[in-house]
Design an enzyme around this catalytic site. Structure first.
Site, PDB file in Angstrom:
ATOM      1  N   ARG A   1      34.867  77.014 -15.945  1.00  0.00           N
ATOM      2  CA  ARG A   1      34.086  76.310 -14.933  1.00  0.00           C
ATOM      3  C   ARG A   1      34.436  74.817 -14.952  1.00  0.00           C
ATOM      4  O   ARG A   1      35.355  74.397 -15.657  1.00  0.00           O
ATOM      5  CB  ARG A   1      32.596  76.547 -15.130  1.00  0.00           C
ATOM      6  CG  ARG A   1      32.021  75.882 -16.351  1.00  0.00           C
ATOM      7  CD  ARG A   1      30.515  76.085 -16.424  1.00  0.00           C
ATOM      8  NE  ARG A   1      29.972  75.481 -17.611  1.00  0.00           N
ATOM      9  CZ  ARG A   1      29.047  76.042 -18.382  1.00  0.00           C
ATOM     10  NH1 ARG A   1      28.576  77.243 -18.105  1.00  0.00           N
ATOM     11  NH2 ARG A   1      28.589  75.405 -19.435  1.00  0.00           N
ATOM     12  N   ASP A   2      33.672  74.035 -14.223  1.00  0.00           N
ATOM     13  CA  ASP A   2      34.009  72.616 -14.107  1.00  0.00           C
ATOM     14  C   ASP A   2      33.520  71.824 -15.317  1.00  0.00           C
ATOM     15  O   ASP A   2      32.820  70.824 -15.172  1.00  0.00           O
ATOM     16  CB  ASP A   2      33.424  72.054 -12.806  1.00  0.00           C
ATOM     17  CG  ASP A   2      31.935  72.337 -12.682  1.00  0.00           C
ATOM     18  OD1 ASP A   2      31.407  73.095 -13.509  1.00  0.00           O
ATOM     19  OD2 ASP A   2      31.305  71.802 -11.751  1.00  0.00           O
ATOM     20  N   GLU A   3      33.877  72.309 -16.512  1.00  0.00           N
ATOM     21  CA  GLU A   3      33.622  71.559 -17.753  1.00  0.00           C
ATOM     22  C   GLU A   3      34.913  71.532 -18.577  1.00  0.00           C
ATOM     23  O   GLU A   3      35.652  70.590 -18.514  1.00  0.00           O
ATOM     24  CB  GLU A   3      32.454  72.170 -18.542  1.00  0.00           C
ATOM     25  CG  GLU A   3      31.132  72.014 -17.811  1.00  0.00           C
ATOM     26  CD  GLU A   3      29.937  71.908 -18.750  1.00  0.00           C
ATOM     27  OE1 GLU A   3      29.948  71.075 -19.667  1.00  0.00           O
ATOM     28  OE2 GLU A   3      28.976  72.671 -18.533  1.00  0.00           O
TER      29      GLU A   3
ATOM     30  N   ASP B   1      29.499  72.238 -29.894  1.00  0.00           N
ATOM     31  CA  ASP B   1      30.129  73.553 -29.944  1.00  0.00           C
ATOM     32  C   ASP B   1      31.176  73.580 -31.061  1.00  0.00           C
ATOM     33  O   ASP B   1      31.295  74.550 -31.813  1.00  0.00           O
ATOM     34  CB  ASP B   1      30.804  73.878 -28.605  1.00  0.00           C
ATOM     35  CG  ASP B   1      29.841  73.736 -27.424  1.00  0.00           C
ATOM     36  OD1 ASP B   1      29.080  72.749 -27.389  1.00  0.00           O
ATOM     37  OD2 ASP B   1      29.852  74.591 -26.531  1.00  0.00           O
TER      38      ASP B   1
ATOM     39  N   TRP C   1      25.400  67.398 -32.307  1.00  0.00           N
ATOM     40  CA  TRP C   1      26.601  67.168 -31.504  1.00  0.00           C
ATOM     41  C   TRP C   1      27.417  66.070 -32.200  1.00  0.00           C
ATOM     42  O   TRP C   1      28.508  66.329 -32.712  1.00  0.00           O
ATOM     43  CB  TRP C   1      26.221  66.824 -30.063  1.00  0.00           C
ATOM     44  CG  TRP C   1      26.143  68.045 -29.185  1.00  0.00           C
ATOM     45  CD1 TRP C   1      27.027  68.410 -28.216  1.00  0.00           C
ATOM     46  CD2 TRP C   1      25.151  69.088 -29.207  1.00  0.00           C
ATOM     47  NE1 TRP C   1      26.657  69.610 -27.649  1.00  0.00           N
ATOM     48  CE2 TRP C   1      25.509  70.047 -28.237  1.00  0.00           C
ATOM     49  CE3 TRP C   1      24.012  69.333 -29.962  1.00  0.00           C
ATOM     50  CZ2 TRP C   1      24.759  71.201 -27.993  1.00  0.00           C
ATOM     51  CZ3 TRP C   1      23.264  70.478 -29.728  1.00  0.00           C
ATOM     52  CH2 TRP C   1      23.635  71.392 -28.749  1.00  0.00           C
TER      53      TRP C   1
ATOM     54  N   GLU D   1      28.071  82.549 -23.290  1.00  0.00           N
ATOM     55  CA  GLU D   1      27.286  81.329 -23.509  1.00  0.00           C
ATOM     56  C   GLU D   1      25.812  81.674 -23.761  1.00  0.00           C
ATOM     57  O   GLU D   1      25.158  81.071 -24.595  1.00  0.00           O
ATOM     58  CB  GLU D   1      27.403  80.446 -22.264  1.00  0.00           C
ATOM     59  CG  GLU D   1      26.623  79.150 -22.329  1.00  0.00           C
ATOM     60  CD  GLU D   1      26.864  78.278 -21.105  1.00  0.00           C
ATOM     61  OE1 GLU D   1      27.238  78.817 -20.051  1.00  0.00           O
ATOM     62  OE2 GLU D   1      26.668  77.060 -21.201  1.00  0.00           O
TER      63      GLU D   1
HETATM   64  C1  BGC Z   1      28.206  73.031 -22.379  1.00  0.00           C
HETATM   65  C2  BGC Z   1      27.773  73.319 -23.775  1.00  0.00           C
HETATM   66  C3  BGC Z   1      27.411  71.998 -24.360  1.00  0.00           C
HETATM   67  C4  BGC Z   1      26.216  71.547 -23.595  1.00  0.00           C
HETATM   68  C5  BGC Z   1      25.477  70.383 -24.114  1.00  0.00           C
HETATM   69  C6  BGC Z   1      27.022  72.532 -21.633  1.00  0.00           C
HETATM   70  O1  BGC Z   1      27.206  72.337 -20.313  1.00  0.00           O
HETATM   71  O2  BGC Z   1      28.825  74.096 -21.771  1.00  0.00           O
HETATM   72  O3  BGC Z   1      28.441  74.219 -24.483  1.00  0.00           O
HETATM   73  O4  BGC Z   1      27.324  71.911 -25.716  1.00  0.00           O
HETATM   74  O5  BGC Z   1      26.475  71.421 -22.241  1.00  0.00           O
HETATM   75  O6  BGC Z   1      24.315  70.852 -24.442  1.00  0.00           O
END
Ligand code: BGC
Length: 881
Positions: A473-475, A482, A541, A751
């Site tokens: 997707r757009d990430e 993660d 994070w 996810e």
């Molecule tokens: C991502 C996650 C990430 C999160 C932050 C999401 O959009 O896909 O895996 O850690 O944003 O909480």
């Protein structure tokens, strides 16, 4: 017989383009007799030959010994340092090691390595582009670039050093240079951009030669992270290349990018990370990158100013095509679409061969799943178009694949205008960083075996140069949370030492001067100082700053990385302290237990209080800092942070534990963190594990944990005596569980625990990736606990292996192997007829302690390395319940 294998210099077989720092060497001992330990080594480094004229070629005919360790009475064989102060640029070296073992046998082996330019400072070449000035648009074509030159004399070596603002592909006399994709890779470009080194000696011709290049948008220039968020690193694409030719007579030529290069309109009409690629084969220029093609009518290129401040040699394995998959079926959906199903969710692109008339087109769209009604489903791709568009030139069968993009997909919808095709004309080419696979796992449960395969595919799909959350997707971003959740699993399943080293260098580079670690690395969402996300982090994070280097150190003995990251680790802990919680971390933004199932309706944030999570990670990061300082011999820092750690633990107890020893937050994740990070008094642990077990049992023996709690849940249950419950969580097939998605046909890790619900509907449209590796972190419990392969806390890289397989009800057999830096450990066990039987391989130059589960209290047996060993013991009923 004793022999040596897997000789590596800086984790690579025969590196080309190595940095100029003192290199480190590794080797593995192989023996046909047991109990083999290295007693000494002697390491010698020879200067083989220079690749440049700075040295006389004649002098090179004889290798020159630069450094000799002498005989070292030492068992070190992983990342052994040498005493060379540094290396010369563009030079070939040979190294030789001689090892003696405890049975008085010796073995000798040698390897080679070659340096690049070091940090490529003051390049001779100039940054060039074929783009017209001021053409920064979303869909930008990639012109062809070329340079004709002649090489008249017999050649000794030719090396191409190249990088780009964007992603490049180069060719020499019509042959693609190398097999790497998406070069120069993704880093915090303005602070550090990698360049690649290629040996192109064989492709060079005597006489006229042509270097060809094209540059696509890549991460430098594509829209990333947010809509219309582009030109993040600059406004111009560019190429910088130098071809260094060393002739047999010792003279040298450099063919570099400059104003003399030419440019021509090319067939690639656009290339974007999220949106895909469009190609018009009618615009191909025949033999454009060979001397057969005249270039008199080509245009001049422009030189561009680059904002890149540092060019570093490639630090990570290249991205290459690995598996090639054929479609398993062709489906016509209820809505009438024709869809190829490759049977596996992958990251890469589709290669196809198609025949048809000039101007005919074919369009490919990529998806992960069908919807409830069996139709092609694109909503979870959000704004990413993932569209491949190809226009035929019509001169016979045409074979093509994209060059500058990748997609995350299992399904491909094909649209053509009157072209006929067969499924075998399409293949999925799987792209990922070239990490060596180091593990395998199978057990008595076919569903768990499929889960394991899904975890491996999740790692492949998300380790394309940067550890990403998802590939479709757009990430596709380097989310730090993660990465820290999965790092130990990643280091187990594949050799990721170099992969994480590169990414952690970017983490340091993007860390703010005050120590704040951005939630995404490379930090594309807050690259500019005035952006709102600047200065924002989150517990679990930003803690990637401490957890990742520590884990990589432990798994590979990567002390250099630990040392390099130590200032960043320290700055991170200091930044948390500076938030002003006085022993707590109770302010600021946090993602919390992201996607925890105890979240309020319509919230992504699980019920565990964010200040509890944050303070727990504050303690954990500080603890890792103390451990790192101790390993590095920084005693002063170790003392200072030890005191801070004690303070945080005290504050945690004061704030989150009642006077009677109960955790105030009644969530699974709160209990998991408190126990896993050792935040409770010894006397409070039994109550906490009892309460955690109750929370699991009262929830129908199911988890509620999200990104933060899940990686540690089973570890905690096992460690504190509820291994039975951990086993039940693993084997649970109903939602929510790891196996639920497997029963729904998953081929990667989802996810969301309920990405696809029982009735076939989706959790939601906008946050529903089917290739998100984080929950795949259960694999380190499969290895460490089920197969029972772990390492002693004091000895990195599995020098002393701890083998403690732990069967449970419904799991009578497991088998795993792990290629450690010393060699393969294999644990294979069965329970049958009241007997536990373990077959174990321990590599040479290690020792192992084996704990057999049949005894009342796991009894330790210390065993040496070498040949296969078999242990058996009667197993008590209680072990399995
Ligand atoms: C991502 C996650 C990430 C999160 C932050 C999401 O959009 O896909 O895996 O850690 O944003 O909480």
């Amino acid at each position: 017989m004793l022999s040596l294998s897997d000789l590596c210099c800086e984790h690579e077989g025969s590196p080309l383009g190595l940095v100029l720092k003192t290199p480190r060497f590794s080797w593995k001992l192989r023996s046909d007799t047991p109990n083999v330990l290295q007693t000494s080594y002697q390491l010698q480094i020879y200067r083989d030959k220079t690749l440049s004229t700075t040295d006389s070629m004649a002098a090179d005919s004889k290798k020159q010994c630069l450094w000799d360790s002498g005989v070292q009475d030492c068992d070190a064989s992983v990342l052994v340092t040498c005493g060379l102060p540094g290396l010369e640029a563009k030079t070939k070296y040979t190294w030789q090691v001689q090892v003696t073992d405890n049975q008085d046998r010796t073995a000798t082996a040698s390897g080679t390595f070659e340096t690049g330019l070091g940090d490529w400072e003051n390049p001779f070449g100039k940054w060039i582009t074929g783009d017209a000035a001021g053409t920064s648009t979303v869909y930008l074509p990639s012109p062809l670039l070329r340079k004709t030159f002649s090489a008249e004399k017999p050649l000794a070596f030719a090396r191409l050093y190249v990088t780009a603002q964007g992603v490049y592909e180069m060719s020499l006399n019509g042959k693609r240079v190398g097999e790497d994709y998406m070069t120069p890779g993704w880093t915090s470009y303005l602070k550090r951009t990698q360049y690649q080194t290629f040996d192109v000696t064989k492709a060079l011709l005597t006489g006229e030669n042509v270097l060809g290049a094209s540059v696509g948008n890549g991460w430098f220039f594509s829209t990333l992270a947010k809509e219309n968020h582009r030109d993040i690193y600059g406004k111009e694409r560019g190429l910088l290349a130098e071809l260094h030719l060393t002739y047999a007579d010792g003279s040298e030529d450099i063919i570099a990018t400059d104003e003399s290069w030419k440019s021509h309109v090319g067939p690639t009409l656009c290339s974007e990370i999220y949106d895909g690629e469009s190609y018009d084969a009618r615009l191909e220029v025949a033999a454009w990158d060979t001397a057969a093609c005249p270039d008199a009518n080509w245009n001049p290129v422009r030189t561009v100013k680059s904002e890149v401040t540092r060019l570093v040699p490639q630090e990570v394995e290249p991205v290459r095509i690995h598996e090639i998959l054929k479609p398993v079926t062709v489906i016509t959906t209820p809505e009438g679409d024709t869809v190829l199903d490759f049977g596996q969710n992958v990251t890469g692109f589709v290669r196809f061969t198609i025949d048809g008339p000039e101007g005919a087109t074919i369009t490919l769209e990529h998806a992960e799943v069908f919807d409830k009604d069996g139709n092609f489903y694109l909503a979870n791709m959000r704004a990413a178009k993932n569209l491949i568009h190809y226009t035929l030139k019509g001169t016979g069968p045409e074979t093509w694949h994209p060059k500058f993009t990748f997609q995350g997909f299992r399904l491909v919808r094909i649209k053509t205008e009157n072209l006929s095709w067969k499924p075998e004309q399409f293949t999925a080419c799987v792209l990922h960083s070239e990490m060596r696979t180091s593990a395998s796992f199978t057990c008595a449960s076919p569903l768990v075996n499929q889960l394991y395969k899904n975890i491996v595919w999740g790692q492949k799909g998300n380790f394309l140069d940067v550890p990403t959350d998802c590939p479709q997707r757009d990430e596709r971003l380097g989310w730090t949370g993660d990465a820290q959740a999965f790092v130990r699993t990643a280091c187990t399943l594949m050799d990721t030492a170099r992969f994480f080293t590169k990414w952690l260098h970017d983490l340091s580079a993007d860390q703010l001067p005050n120590g704040c670690v951005p939630v995404i690395i490379p930090n594309v969402i807050a690259e500019q100082p005035d952006q709102p996300e600047q200065g924002v982090s989150s517990a679990a994070w930003g803690d990637a700053a401490t957890i990742c280097p520590w884990t990589v150190y432990r798994c590979y003995n990567e002390k250099n990385l630990l040392e390099a990251q130590f200032p960043s680790m320290k700055k991170w802990v200091d930044w948390i302290t500076a938030q002003g919680g006085d022993g707590l971390w109770n302010v600021g933004f946090h993602f919390g237990d992201w996607l925890g199932l105890d979240a309020k309706p319509d919230s992504y944030v699980g019920a565990t209080p964010t200040d509890l999570i944050a303070t727990a990670f504050y303690a954990h990061s500080t603890d890792l800092l103390v451990k790192s300082a101790t390993v590095l011999g920084y005693t002063e820092e170790a003392d200072i942070y030890e005191a801070l750690y004690k303070k945080i633990v005290g504050c945690f107890r004061h704030e989150f534990i009642t006077p009677n020893g109960r955790l105030a937050a009644p969530t699974q994740t709160a209990h998991v963190l408190a126990l896993h990070f050792d935040l409770l008094k010894e006397s409070d642990r039994p109550r906490a594990i009892k309460d955690l077990a109750k929370l699991v049992e009262e929830n129908d023996i199911a988890l509620t944990t999200g990104f933060v709690g899940t990686p540690y849940l089973c570890h905690v249950l096992t460690r504190f005596g509820r291994h039975d419950l951990a086993g039940k969580l693993l084997l649970r097939e109903k939602y929510p569980s790891w196996l639920y998605q497997v029963t729904k046909g998953a081929t990667t890790i989802w996810e969301h625990w309920d990405g696809i619900k029982e009735d076939g509907s989706f959790w939601c449209a906008d946050m529903n990736s089917f290739n998100h590796y984080a929950y795949g972190a259960i694999a380190d419990w499969l290895f460490q606990v089920v197969a029972g392969i772990d390492m002693d806390v004091e000895t990195p890289a599995y020098k002393h292996i701890v083998v403690r397989p732990q069967p449970f009800d419904g799991m009578p057999h497991a088998e795993a192997s792990l290629e450690t830096p010393y060699g393969a450990v294999r644990s294979c066990w069965t329970v049958s007829d009241g007997t536990f039987k373990l077959t174990l391989d321990v590599p040479a130059n290690t020792t192992a302690t084996v704990y057999l589960p049949g005894k009342a209290d796991y009894e330790a047996l210390t065993v040496g390395s070498g040949m296969r060993q078999v242990f058996s013991a009667p197993i008590k009923e209680t072990v399995l319940t």
